[in-house]
Design an enzyme around this catalytic site. Sequence first.
Site: not given
Ligand code: UDP
Length: 318
Positions: A148-151, A190, A192, A212, A214
């Site tokens: 995904y990232d490199e794409g 995360v 949803s 982490q 976001r």
């Molecule tokens: N994540 C989590 N629980 C979940 C789904 C995702 O803790 O049920 C974490 C995931 O490891 C990441 C962050 O939430 O650190 C965001 O994940 P998401 O898949 O939404 O997006 P992306 O990683 O692409 O930013």
Amino acid sequence: MKTILITGGTGFIGSNLCKRLINDENNKIICVDNNYTGSLENIKELLDNPRFTFIEHDIINPLEINEKIDEIYNLACPASPPAYQGEKAVFTTMTCVYGARNMLELARKNNAKILQSSTSEVYGEPLEHPQKESYRGNVNPIGIRACYDEGKRCAESLFFDYNRIYGTKIKVIRIFNTYGPFMDPNDGRVVSNFICQALRGEDLTIYGDGLQTRSFCYVDDLIEVIIKMMASEDDFLGPVNTGNPGEFTIKELAELVKEKINPSLKISYKPLPSDDPTQRRPNISLAKEKLNWEPKIKLSEGLDKTIEYFAQKIKENE
Ligand code: UDP
């Protein structure tokens, strides 16, 4: 009349964009999707509209359209890690790269303006925080997110080369985590996941220690900036960060969702997937300056609207 082609038009962001653009009576929408992660369910209210056409097509293959296209929004690509990784990894790279090439060709032949939905993932595990557009990123080119990232990085490079070689009118936005109505409840992201787990009375699953971060942008704010970017001066190509600079740990997000739906729910901790970025937050000064845009909807308010959507969706499916 303006003819606008939207790839990924039955997906989360695409379906929201179709619904916004169809409101303008001067717009005709051609929605293109292979329905891998999107669904006709997301655009069912548009299917009878004479200004709306749906074409089932995979943009990995060239696309011919027998009418003049004015604008293309290239949004097609699975975007959730469980949907784009694993056995879908090669397909993901092809969607990003061949898909971009095919849509750029369509834009070139039509002399159309084309907008690419790039991603905060181009920054990988960022060593600069918050991330500015000038930051060149820290992507693991052989990891499980690389497809995904490199794409997406390669797609950006194709866009700028088409601009330099053919003068194609391009626009590139880098979308940070976005949420809201018409996300797929099962796509594994995360926001949803947490909302649907909480509504079903299940434990909320945090991957890793939950520290982490976001930055979550509500979809209506994103749609506004996508449209503004398309309408911007021809010499503003981007890339431009589009996201909400409010930064939250995943644990904070879990607590907020619990508080809103059911404070007595439990959290269960699962392993952190490899290459999962530690932190992510956009610097949006460029979008503010060039597009006069900043997000308006706070996380708490956006979550309320999203919870309402999923609650309804879960009820319909019972
Ligand atoms: N994540 C989590 N629980 C979940 C789904 C995702 O803790 O049920 C974490 C995931 O490891 C990441 C962050 O939430 O650190 C965001 O994940 P998401 O898949 O939404 O997006 P992306 O990683 O692409 O930013």
